[in-house]
Design a protein around this motif. Structure first.
Motif, PDB file in Angstrom:
ATOM      1  N   HIS A  23      16.910 -33.336  -7.631  1.00 50.60           N
ATOM      2  CA  HIS A  23      16.545 -34.602  -7.513  1.00 50.60           C
ATOM      3  C   HIS A  23      17.600 -35.822  -7.423  1.00 50.60           C
ATOM      4  O   HIS A  23      17.504 -36.795  -6.559  1.00 50.60           O
ATOM      5  CB  HIS A  23      15.170 -35.096  -8.199  1.00 50.60           C
ATOM      6  CG  HIS A  23      13.992 -34.402  -7.594  1.00 50.60           C
ATOM      7  ND1 HIS A  23      13.112 -34.808  -6.780  1.00 50.60           N
ATOM      8  CD2 HIS A  23      13.356 -33.203  -8.026  1.00 50.60           C
ATOM      9  CE1 HIS A  23      11.985 -34.066  -6.525  1.00 50.60           C
ATOM     10  NE2 HIS A  23      12.329 -33.069  -7.083  1.00 50.60           N
ATOM     11  N   LEU A  27      18.796 -37.719  -4.344  1.00 45.18           N
ATOM     12  CA  LEU A  27      18.727 -39.120  -4.464  1.00 45.18           C
ATOM     13  C   LEU A  27      20.004 -40.001  -4.043  1.00 45.18           C
ATOM     14  O   LEU A  27      20.067 -41.165  -2.945  1.00 45.18           O
ATOM     15  CB  LEU A  27      18.274 -39.589  -5.976  1.00 45.18           C
ATOM     16  CG  LEU A  27      18.011 -41.122  -5.994  1.00 45.18           C
ATOM     17  CD1 LEU A  27      16.927 -41.819  -5.090  1.00 45.18           C
ATOM     18  CD2 LEU A  27      17.833 -41.705  -7.423  1.00 45.18           C
ATOM     19  N   ARG A 237      13.158 -33.083   0.763  1.00 49.15           N
ATOM     20  CA  ARG A 237      13.571 -34.039  -0.342  1.00 49.15           C
ATOM     21  C   ARG A 237      14.555 -35.247   0.101  1.00 49.15           C
ATOM     22  O   ARG A 237      14.340 -36.348  -0.302  1.00 49.15           O
ATOM     23  CB  ARG A 237      13.940 -33.063  -1.537  1.00 49.15           C
ATOM     24  CG  ARG A 237      14.231 -33.892  -2.800  1.00 49.15           C
ATOM     25  CD  ARG A 237      14.874 -32.906  -3.891  1.00 49.15           C
ATOM     26  NE  ARG A 237      13.911 -31.899  -3.976  1.00 49.15           N
ATOM     27  CZ  ARG A 237      14.100 -30.489  -4.166  1.00 49.15           C
ATOM     28  NH1 ARG A 237      15.648 -30.444  -4.310  1.00 49.15           N
ATOM     29  NH2 ARG A 237      13.316 -29.703  -4.376  1.00 49.15           N
ATOM     30  N   TYR A 241      13.842 -39.497  -0.258  1.00 49.56           N
ATOM     31  CA  TYR A 241      14.621 -40.334  -0.961  1.00 49.56           C
ATOM     32  C   TYR A 241      15.301 -41.321  -0.022  1.00 49.56           C
ATOM     33  O   TYR A 241      15.310 -42.476  -0.229  1.00 49.56           O
ATOM     34  CB  TYR A 241      15.636 -39.628  -1.761  1.00 49.56           C
ATOM     35  CG  TYR A 241      15.154 -39.109  -3.023  1.00 49.56           C
ATOM     36  CD1 TYR A 241      14.457 -39.945  -3.912  1.00 49.56           C
ATOM     37  CD2 TYR A 241      15.112 -37.627  -3.161  1.00 49.56           C
ATOM     38  CE1 TYR A 241      13.851 -39.368  -5.024  1.00 49.56           C
ATOM     39  CE2 TYR A 241      14.648 -37.109  -4.324  1.00 49.56           C
ATOM     40  CZ  TYR A 241      13.970 -37.957  -5.264  1.00 49.56           C
ATOM     41  OH  TYR A 241      13.548 -37.674  -6.341  1.00 49.56           O
ATOM     42  N   PHE A 244      12.682 -43.755   0.627  1.00 49.13           N
ATOM     43  CA  PHE A 244      12.692 -44.550  -0.617  1.00 49.13           C
ATOM     44  C   PHE A 244      13.606 -45.822  -0.504  1.00 49.13           C
ATOM     45  O   PHE A 244      13.211 -46.704  -0.787  1.00 49.13           O
ATOM     46  CB  PHE A 244      12.929 -43.556  -1.754  1.00 49.13           C
ATOM     47  CG  PHE A 244      13.089 -44.316  -2.985  1.00 49.13           C
ATOM     48  CD1 PHE A 244      12.184 -44.672  -3.738  1.00 49.13           C
ATOM     49  CD2 PHE A 244      14.272 -44.684  -3.555  1.00 49.13           C
ATOM     50  CE1 PHE A 244      12.292 -45.496  -5.046  1.00 49.13           C
ATOM     51  CE2 PHE A 244      14.805 -45.338  -4.497  1.00 49.13           C
ATOM     52  CZ  PHE A 244      13.908 -45.836  -5.536  1.00 49.13           C
ATOM     53  N   TRP A 245      14.658 -45.339  -0.183  1.00 51.42           N
ATOM     54  CA  TRP A 245      15.699 -46.636  -0.204  1.00 51.42           C
ATOM     55  C   TRP A 245      15.582 -47.557   0.844  1.00 51.42           C
ATOM     56  O   TRP A 245      15.469 -48.764   0.702  1.00 51.42           O
ATOM     57  CB  TRP A 245      17.375 -45.665   0.171  1.00 51.42           C
ATOM     58  CG  TRP A 245      17.777 -44.842  -1.040  1.00 51.42           C
ATOM     59  CD1 TRP A 245      18.103 -43.747  -0.901  1.00 51.42           C
ATOM     60  CD2 TRP A 245      18.075 -45.388  -2.198  1.00 51.42           C
ATOM     61  NE1 TRP A 245      18.568 -43.176  -2.339  1.00 51.42           N
ATOM     62  CE2 TRP A 245      18.652 -44.430  -3.005  1.00 51.42           C
ATOM     63  CE3 TRP A 245      17.989 -46.800  -2.852  1.00 51.42           C
ATOM     64  CZ2 TRP A 245      19.150 -44.407  -4.592  1.00 51.42           C
ATOM     65  CZ3 TRP A 245      18.554 -46.882  -4.331  1.00 51.42           C
ATOM     66  CH2 TRP A 245      18.864 -45.614  -4.895  1.00 51.42           C
TER      67      TRP A 245
END
Length: 319
Positions: A23, A27, A237, A241, A244-245
């Protein structure tokens, strides 16, 4: 047997570390992809920041208007003008009678001399006032209701009750303006909520479309990963992420835009408030609001990325 148990125990201890490593790699690799295309990423983040800043700015405006309305509520009063024949004694008697009522918070007495002095200080007719033989201004009582949000009907009944007193000439209230102001504030609050919902959908679509373009650009790479046995979770995945950013940086840009805008408006607003003898100052975003905006934006980013990835992985399965 013992060696097998030791190996199983080692594998169980290794799984959390491996999970965190994978992860962490996803990320920072997603952050690296944003960094490798700075112009496109910046333009997307700026659009997201503006979209998030619009309802956030309206929310801040409503909060400041509510604070201003609260100041007006605390200062709102009923002006009771006594008849010219009513003297100092009648004014004091009425003042004591009103102060004894439970629905009244405070009563202030303004004598004709005090009223004349205030009029002389705040008007350009000081020289003309010297020509008057006597003071024509009556005794005035400023009555502050205990309930600052008194309804219009209760206010009207209270005014009628005051005017029925024999020593009262006229009773006027400025609470009606506060009620209208509060109505406007409620409309703006509802508008901010509707705008937030619409622009949340816009943020979701922007991030989803951006991730969709990213998936299309890496379609061959994703196909190879699936051929060598890569799971959908492994493929999904890095894109999650990336969402997310986008959510994180978009919300931070929005908060920065609101901060700069509030800073630019602070001096003009304070100057305008000072002209009305008010110490009102623009308040910034609350800490809870800041973290709520960041959290919601991140969730929208992840959700938009998840929808885009799920749709395109499904299409690739059909192909």
């Amino acid at each position: 047997m013992k060696a097998r148990k030791r190996q199983q125990g080692f594998n169980r201890r290794l799984r959390p570390a491996t999970w965190l490593a994978r992860h962490g790699q996803a990320l920072f690799s997603s952050l690296g992809r944003l960094w490798r295309r700075p112009l496109g990423s910046f333009m997307t983040l700026l659009v997201l920041g503006i979209a998030i800043a619009l309802p956030l700015g309206l929310h801040l405006l409503v909060n400041n208007l509510q604070q201003l309305a609260a100041q007006w509520d605390s200062g709102a009063s009923i002006s009771v003008f006594l008849k010219e024949s009513a003297g100092e004694k009648a004014a004091k008697t009425l003042l004591n009678a009103l102060q004894a009522q439970e629905n009244i918070r405070e009563v202030r007495h303004i004598s004709p001399q005090q009223a004349m002095e205030e009029f002389r200080q705040h008007s350009d007719f000081a020289s003309a006032l010297e020509l008057l033989d006597d003071n024509p201004l009556p005794h005035v009582l400023l009555v502050y209701p205990r309930d600052a949000k008194i309804s219009a009907q209760d206010l009207q009944d209270f005014l009628r009750e005051l005017e029925n007193r024999p020593e009262v000439e006229l009773a006027l209230a400025d609470l009606q303006w506060v009620e209208r102001f509060q109505g406007i504030t409620r409309i703006l609050q509802r508008t901010a909520l509707v705008l937030a919902l619409l622009l949340s959908l816009a943020v979701l679509l922007i991030i989803g479309n951006t991730i969709r373009l990213e998936i299309q650009g890496r379609r061959d790479e994703i196909g190879i990963i699936k051929l060598v046995g890569g799971s959908d979770a492994f493929i999904r995945r890095p894109f999650l992420y990336e969402g997310f950013w986008y959510g994180l940086f978009g919300s931070l840009i929005a908060i920065a835009l609101i901060f700069v805008s509030a800073l630019a408006l602070q001096d003009p607003v304070s100057h305008l408030a000072a002209l009305y003898q008010s110490n009102f100052r623009l308040s910034g975003l609350a800490v809870t609001t800041v973290f709520s905006v960041i959290g919601i934006s991140i969730l929208l980013g992840i959700l938009g990325a998840w929808i885009a990835v799920r749709q395109h992985l499904g299409e690739m399965e059909l192909d």
